[in-house]
Enzyme design. Sequence first.
Site, PDB file in Angstrom:
ATOM      1  N   SER A  40       0.770  -1.237   0.056  1.00  0.00           N
ATOM      2  CA  SER A  40       0.013   0.093  -0.106  1.00  0.00           C
ATOM      3  C   SER A  40       0.992   1.238   0.158  1.00  0.00           C
ATOM      4  O   SER A  40       0.388   2.548  -0.438  1.00  0.00           O
ATOM      5  CB  SER A  40      -0.895   0.116   1.257  1.00  0.00           C
ATOM      6  OG  SER A  40      -0.081   0.196   2.205  1.00  0.00           O
ATOM      7  N   LYS A 100       0.923   4.574   6.778  1.00  0.00           N
ATOM      8  CA  LYS A 100       0.375   5.275   5.867  1.00  0.00           C
ATOM      9  C   LYS A 100       1.156   6.680   6.005  1.00  0.00           C
ATOM     10  O   LYS A 100       1.529   7.112   6.831  1.00  0.00           O
ATOM     11  CB  LYS A 100      -1.369   5.482   5.830  1.00  0.00           C
ATOM     12  CG  LYS A 100      -1.920   4.187   5.983  1.00  0.00           C
ATOM     13  CD  LYS A 100      -1.879   3.334   4.850  1.00  0.00           C
ATOM     14  CE  LYS A 100      -2.746   1.899   4.952  1.00  0.00           C
ATOM     15  NZ  LYS A 100      -2.681   1.381   3.603  1.00  0.00           N
TER      16      LYS A 100
END
Length: 259
Positions: A40, A100
């Site tokens: 990701s 993230k």
Amino acid sequence: MAEKKQDGILETIKTIFWALIIAGVFRTLFFQPFWIPTGSMKDTLLIGDFLFVNKMAYGYSQYSCPFGICPFSGRILASDPERGDVVVFRHPTLGTDYVKRLIGLPGDKIQLKNGIVFINGVEAPQTPGGVFEEIKESQGRFGTIPICANRPVGLGGVCEKERSIETLPNGVQHSVLNVATGRNDNTNVFTVPEGHFFFMGDNRDNSTDSRVSQNAGGVGMVPFEYLLGRADRIMFSSAGKRLVYFWTWRSDRFFKAIE
């Protein structure tokens, strides 16, 4: 002779005990090891990268201790995260650690239009950054197969993704990857509540992040207390399923700064 043997065993137990205590204190207060299990955050972070999370960056909360057992609420010695930081945090409902990029601060209004991020109505511009290439093959311990923009691509073929350089309002620049126009490339306006943050993965079409609510299987807005620390540097990297596969080590990523 039996007494000496018993004393030796006791000393060994004491050494192990104190080593565990010291390791626990170090992990709680300073740095926490973290393996990258998914794609990701490509191409900033690759599957198999190993890093230490700087837990001093934002202060300490209940979740700074292993298993979330720190005996206090709120946050002590707190420092505010900065937009563009790569952050490891605890998912508020799943209890899993995520990594993230911090896009939205408390009070911000975030929206995506055709894959472009708008922060408080102002575009975070993207400029062409070439093409990210990787081999389409099983990656990491989960055996993840990458998604390709140039599909169909057979196993063993070259998998391509469009790379762009995104510039955030504070001047932080980082690469983002794009495969195709997806449902999360166009969103409503998200308003970040006080004490919360909005996160996105750099691999925009392959990231479970704040664009989707927790009730719908996403990350949603993340409260400050769930932030564990900042990811500053990759210490080691391996493309193989097991660490002992030395021929899969990526020596060019050892000690690489995270941008």
